[in-house]
Structure formats: structure tokens, C-alpha cells
Design a protein around this motif. Structure first.
Motif, mmCIF file in Angstrom:
data_model
loop_
_atom_site.group_PDB
_atom_site.id
_atom_site.type_symbol
_atom_site.label_atom_id
_atom_site.label_comp_id
_atom_site.label_asym_id
_atom_site.label_seq_id
_atom_site.Cartn_x
_atom_site.Cartn_y
_atom_site.Cartn_z
ATOM 1 N N GLY A 78 0.936 -0.918 0.072
ATOM 2 C CA GLY A 78 0.011 -0.043 -0.334
ATOM 3 C C GLY A 78 0.983 1.260 -0.130
ATOM 4 O O GLY A 78 2.046 1.140 -0.312
ATOM 5 N N TYR A 79 0.248 2.321 0.368
ATOM 6 C CA TYR A 79 0.914 3.462 0.605
ATOM 7 C C TYR A 79 0.284 4.582 1.335
ATOM 8 O O TYR A 79 -0.843 4.859 1.515
ATOM 9 N N ASP A 80 1.207 5.122 2.275
ATOM 10 C CA ASP A 80 0.822 6.191 3.314
ATOM 11 C C ASP A 80 1.188 5.797 4.826
ATOM 12 O O ASP A 80 1.644 6.637 5.660
ATOM 13 N N ASP A 81 1.218 4.507 5.139
ATOM 14 C CA ASP A 81 1.379 4.000 6.443
ATOM 15 C C ASP A 81 0.527 4.554 7.357
ATOM 16 O O ASP A 81 1.087 5.139 8.420
ATOM 17 N N ALA B 173 -3.797 -2.024 11.369
ATOM 18 C CA ALA B 173 -5.050 -2.859 11.484
ATOM 19 C C ALA B 173 -5.476 -3.778 10.585
ATOM 20 O O ALA B 173 -6.339 -4.802 11.071
ATOM 21 N N SER B 174 -4.970 -3.889 9.379
ATOM 22 C CA SER B 174 -5.354 -4.747 8.577
ATOM 23 C C SER B 174 -4.999 -6.077 8.819
ATOM 24 O O SER B 174 -4.201 -6.517 9.607
ATOM 25 N N THR B 175 -5.713 -7.288 8.100
ATOM 26 C CA THR B 175 -5.057 -8.693 8.534
ATOM 27 C C THR B 175 -4.932 -9.397 6.994
ATOM 28 O O THR B 175 -5.789 -9.546 6.285
ATOM 29 N N PRO B 176 -3.764 -9.620 6.718
ATOM 30 C CA PRO B 176 -2.370 -9.425 7.519
ATOM 31 C C PRO B 176 -2.121 -7.756 7.378
ATOM 32 O O PRO B 176 -2.598 -7.077 6.631
ATOM 33 N N PRO B 177 -1.267 -7.502 8.451
ATOM 34 C CA PRO B 177 -0.821 -6.036 8.545
ATOM 35 C C PRO B 177 -0.098 -5.539 7.184
ATOM 36 O O PRO B 177 0.528 -6.586 6.524
ATOM 37 N N LEU B 178 -0.298 -4.521 6.888
ATOM 38 C CA LEU B 178 -0.011 -4.050 5.328
ATOM 39 C C LEU B 178 1.261 -3.542 5.244
ATOM 40 O O LEU B 178 1.835 -2.804 6.060
ATOM 41 N N THR B 179 2.244 -4.340 4.403
ATOM 42 C CA THR B 179 3.440 -3.639 3.869
ATOM 43 C C THR B 179 3.027 -2.502 3.062
ATOM 44 O O THR B 179 2.215 -2.408 2.264
ATOM 45 N N THR B 180 3.771 -1.310 3.506
ATOM 46 C CA THR B 180 3.295 0.121 2.810
ATOM 47 C C THR B 180 4.462 0.847 2.670
ATOM 48 O O THR B 180 5.533 0.754 3.049
ATOM 49 N N LEU B 181 4.299 2.078 2.048
ATOM 50 C CA LEU B 181 5.062 3.204 1.597
ATOM 51 C C LEU B 181 4.762 4.255 2.836
ATOM 52 O O LEU B 181 3.713 4.568 2.869
ATOM 53 N N HIS B 182 5.793 4.611 3.724
ATOM 54 C CA HIS B 182 5.461 5.476 4.895
ATOM 55 C C HIS B 182 5.384 6.990 4.069
ATOM 56 O O HIS B 182 6.493 7.345 3.501
ATOM 57 N N ASN B 183 4.361 7.720 4.148
ATOM 58 C CA ASN B 183 4.112 9.092 3.832
ATOM 59 C C ASN B 183 4.096 9.968 4.882
ATOM 60 O O ASN B 183 3.211 9.912 5.832
ATOM 61 N N PRO B 184 5.158 10.874 5.253
ATOM 62 C CA PRO B 184 5.187 11.390 6.546
ATOM 63 C C PRO B 184 4.322 12.644 6.331
ATOM 64 O O PRO B 184 4.609 13.844 6.417
ATOM 65 N N VAL B 185 2.911 12.377 6.569
ATOM 66 C CA VAL B 185 1.784 13.461 6.430
ATOM 67 C C VAL B 185 1.941 14.245 7.515
ATOM 68 O O VAL B 185 1.645 15.605 6.975
ATOM 69 N N GLU C 240 15.830 32.643 0.026
ATOM 70 C CA GLU C 240 16.191 31.345 -0.050
ATOM 71 C C GLU C 240 15.741 30.299 0.757
ATOM 72 O O GLU C 240 15.802 29.031 0.544
ATOM 73 N N ARG C 241 15.481 30.699 1.959
ATOM 74 C CA ARG C 241 14.787 29.872 2.959
ATOM 75 C C ARG C 241 13.650 29.152 2.659
ATOM 76 O O ARG C 241 13.162 28.157 3.051
ATOM 77 N N VAL C 242 12.763 29.812 1.756
ATOM 78 C CA VAL C 242 11.407 29.436 1.436
ATOM 79 C C VAL C 242 11.484 28.934 0.035
ATOM 80 O O VAL C 242 11.518 29.373 -1.204
ATOM 81 N N THR C 243 11.585 27.463 0.142
ATOM 82 C CA THR C 243 11.526 26.624 -1.157
ATOM 83 C C THR C 243 10.535 25.356 -1.138
ATOM 84 O O THR C 243 10.146 25.208 0.237
ATOM 85 N N SER C 244 10.275 24.698 -2.123
ATOM 86 C CA SER C 244 9.542 23.335 -1.913
ATOM 87 C C SER C 244 10.499 22.335 -1.357
ATOM 88 O O SER C 244 11.660 22.443 -1.699
ATOM 89 N N ILE C 245 9.816 21.428 -0.601
ATOM 90 C CA ILE C 245 10.661 20.604 0.232
ATOM 91 C C ILE C 245 9.934 19.072 -0.194
ATOM 92 O O ILE C 245 8.650 18.963 0.009
ATOM 93 N N VAL C 246 10.907 18.279 -0.666
ATOM 94 C CA VAL C 246 10.432 16.821 -1.153
ATOM 95 C C VAL C 246 11.081 15.891 -0.043
ATOM 96 O O VAL C 246 12.288 15.571 -0.144
ATOM 97 N N PHE C 247 10.348 15.053 0.607
ATOM 98 C CA PHE C 247 10.750 14.182 1.543
ATOM 99 C C PHE C 247 10.871 12.675 0.981
ATOM 100 O O PHE C 247 10.284 12.220 -0.075
ATOM 101 N N PRO C 248 11.860 11.774 1.207
ATOM 102 C CA PRO C 248 12.212 10.494 0.519
ATOM 103 C C PRO C 248 11.048 9.613 1.300
ATOM 104 O O PRO C 248 10.813 9.575 2.310
ATOM 105 N N PRO C 249 10.590 8.648 0.395
ATOM 106 C CA PRO C 249 9.569 7.597 0.801
ATOM 107 C C PRO C 249 10.393 6.440 1.562
ATOM 108 O O PRO C 249 11.782 6.484 1.416
ATOM 109 N N ARG C 250 9.841 5.708 2.222
ATOM 110 C CA ARG C 250 10.304 4.730 3.236
ATOM 111 C C ARG C 250 9.539 3.236 3.303
ATOM 112 O O ARG C 250 8.349 3.704 3.553
#
Length: 345
Positions: free
Chosen positions: A285-288, A294-306, A328-338
Motif C-alpha cells: 500500500g501507500y501512506d502507512d 489494523a489490516s489482516t494481515p498487517p499491510l506492507t506499505t510506503l511511509h508517507n510523512p503526512v 532562499e529559505r522559502v523553497t519546496s521540500i520533497v521528503f524521501p519515501p520509506r
């Protein structure tokens, strides 16, 4: 000698007196009393102590007349009311925004879209000067909010990459293309060769980017990318889409779902079809979010740092409000998935 007790005279202490008592400049004292941007921890502590000792209380009405600020920001969610109460992504966004604002005296204004409305109402509200800036999340290609922000002077930060983002639009996001690639790489490493994708809405960049990452990874491995169905980010929609997928492609042995809620729906469809997980079909899945554990079985997923995405969006917004053009401090920021590996793979 410096004062050690609150003043009892009729004249209220001034900002200049707080600055002098703290041993900082007037501008530093002002920033410390209005959210702490660009203030060192030692200066912040000195100003806080001086304000408490002198009994200083900011006059918000007078300050607003001078600064033309409202001391409030908007959180814009172009989704119906029912998603606000049921969607874990929106819940995480609210938590992140709240966490970031807890360190300030700013107030939050929540703006939800109405069914079938354009962005005109929200545009009028923002242009009316009711808030100092806006955080926008769960936006769709047709809601016109990108146009509204690009055409106005209102400071705004998106949670999630805008569709046609000119350079001046600021956003926070997770790298959804890379996340989808991680999902496919993991399924391939588990020996899966017929990997399907249940995609999210294609009027949202997360849905588009996750399809791209899935296709790219399958191409790298010389695997077919024809097992594709679409769903909304809901469990019911995921279940329906997975049933369609299994009917059209019964040889599928791996599924990458564009969200955890879609994946939970897919688990139900697989159970109804008598297919075991992960024996017959492995799922990522995606989001973590809550549904994954809570799913059965527990879901392998990509952690989305919401939560972190939303808090960072607020921090960037406050910098944007307080910045000069080209800061220059105000920029778009993209986090890596896990990748988080659990029982479905």
C-alpha cells in the motif's frame, strides 16, 4: 536595578521596554512575541521572561492596523465535509498544522469546498485580507486553486505537488514516483512477476506520480504494465477496483495499491475470491496510516510523512509571510519515501 515584579502603574509596558529588559533589539523582541521566526533560543527565552516580568500583553488590534496582519492562516481542503471526518490523510494534515501552530499565537481558519463549486468563493476570501496566508491540501486539478494562488499576492504553500506548478508555487511532498518504484522493487524481490496497480485519482498529482513510478519500475525489469485499474482513495472503491482487476487479470501475483485504504479494499476482494495474501498475491500500500497496521494481515506499505509534510508547510508559510522576495529559505521540500515491510508481502 531591573524590575523584578510586574508594574502596578497605569501605563502598560511597551514593546520598547520589553526589548530593553531582555537586552535585544525592538525588532527581535517583536519577532519573539509573534511566533519566534529568526529568533535564537536564548533571545526568545530572554524576551519571554521580560514580557512575563513586566506584564506585557500585545495589543492585537493596534498591531493589525500597523502591520496589516490578521494573525491567522487558512487551511484549505477542497473536499466534502464527510472526508474531513473519515480520511486519515486529512486527519494527519490537521494534526501537523496544529503541531506547527502550537508554537505560535496564530489562529487557524478551516475552509472546505462545497459540492460542485469553483474556487471563486475561496479566492474572494483570500483576496479579502481575512488571513495572512494559506496552506492547501488534497487539491485536485480542476479546483483552480493553483490558478488562484499564482494570480494573487496571498502567501500560500501546498501539501502535495501542484499539477502545473510554476516556480513561485511552494509545496511540500513525498517523492511519490520513487515510492512507487520502491513498492515494485520490493514485489519483484519477493519473486512476483505479474504486478498490477490499483491507481488513485488521476486529477491528483499523487495518483499520477504513483502510476509513473509503477510503470517505470516494471519497464526496468522487462515486466508488463497492462494490469492497471483506477479507484478513489477509499476502501469501498479499492474493493470494487480489485474485483475488476482479478476478473480481467486472474494471473496477478502482486498488487501495488495507491493508498492503504485502497489496499484494505483489495484485501477484502482477494478474500472473497479465495486468494491468499501473501501466498497467492502480495500487496503493498501507500501512506502507512492507521489502516496499514489494523489490516489482516498487517499491510506492507510506503511511509508517507503526512504530519511532517503539513507541519513543514506551515513553517514554510510563516517564513513566506515574513520574507522578502527571493528569500532562499522559502523553497519546496520533497521528503524521501520509506518502505515498511509487514505481513502482506
Amino acid at each position: 536595578m531591573p524590575e523584578t515584579t510586574p508594574r502596578n502603574d497605569a501605563a502598560a509596558p511597551t514593546l520598547d521596554e520589553v526589548a530593553a529588559a531582555a537586552g535585544v533589539s525592538r525588532s527581535t523582541a517583536s519577532r519573539a512575541l509573534n511566533g519566534g521566526l529568526r529568533v535564537s533560543p536564548s533571545a526568545q527565552a530572554a524576551v519571554d521572561e521580560a514580557a512575563l516580568r513586566l506584564g506585557y500583553v500585545p495589543n492585537r488590534a493596534a498591531r493589525s492596523l500597523v502591520t496589516r496582519r490578521t494573525d491567522s492562516i487558512a487551511l484549505i481542503i477542497p473536499e466534502p465535509d464527510e472526508r474531513l471526518l473519515s480520511d486519515a490523510f486529512i486527519g494527519g494534515t490537521l494534526r501537523g498544522v496544529g503541531d506547527a501552530l502550537a508554537r505560535t499565537d496564530l489562529q487557524l481558519v478551516l475552509l472546505l469546498s462545497r459540492k460542485n463549486e469553483t474556487a471563486d468563493r475561496i479566492a474572494r476570501y483570500l483576496r479579502g485580507g481575512h488571513v495572512d496566508g494559506a496552506v492547501i491540501t488534497s487539491h485536485h486539478e480542476g479546483d483552480e486553486l493553483e490558478r488562484v494562488v499564482a494570480a494573487s499576492s496571498i502567501p500560500a504553500v501546498f501539501v502535495g505537488r501542484p499539477f502545473d506548478a510554476p516556480r513561485e508555487l511552494i509545496y511540500t511532498d513525498v517523492d511519490n514516483v520513487a515510492g512507487a518504484r520502491l513498492a515494485v522493487e520490493h514485489l519483484v524481490a519477493r519473486g512476483r512477476t505479474r504486478i498490477a496497480h490499483i491507481a488513485g485519482p488521476q486529477d491528483m498529482t499523487a495518483g499520477v506520480d504513483r502510476v509513473k513510478g509503477w510503470r517505470d519500475a516494471l519497464s526496468d525489469h522487462g515486466l508488463p504494465a497492462d494490469a492497471l485499474v483506477h479507484a478513489q482513495f477509499t476502501t469501498a472503491s479499492g474493493e470494487t477496483a480489485a474485483a475488476e482487476l482479478l476478473a480481467a487479470h486472474p494471473d496477478v501475483d502482486g498488487i501495488f495499491a495507491a493508498s492503504d485504504t485502497i489496499a484494505v479494499g483489495a484485501l477484502r476482494a482477494l478474500a472473497a475470491a479465495g486468494r491468499s495474501v501473501p501466498g497467492d498475491v502480495a500487496i503493498v500500500g501507500y501512506d502507512d496510516l492507521d489502516a496499514a497496521q489494523a489490516s489482516t494481515p498487517p499491510l506492507t506499505t510506503l511511509h508517507n510523512p503526512v504530519v511532517e509534510l503539513a507541519a513543514t508547510a506551515v513553517e514554510q508559510l510563516l517564513r513566506l509571510i515574513d520574507s522578502e522576495p527571493g528569500d532562499e529559505r522559502v523553497t519546496s521540500i520533497v521528503f524521501p519515501p520509506r518502505l515498511v515491510v509487514r505481513g502482506t508481502t
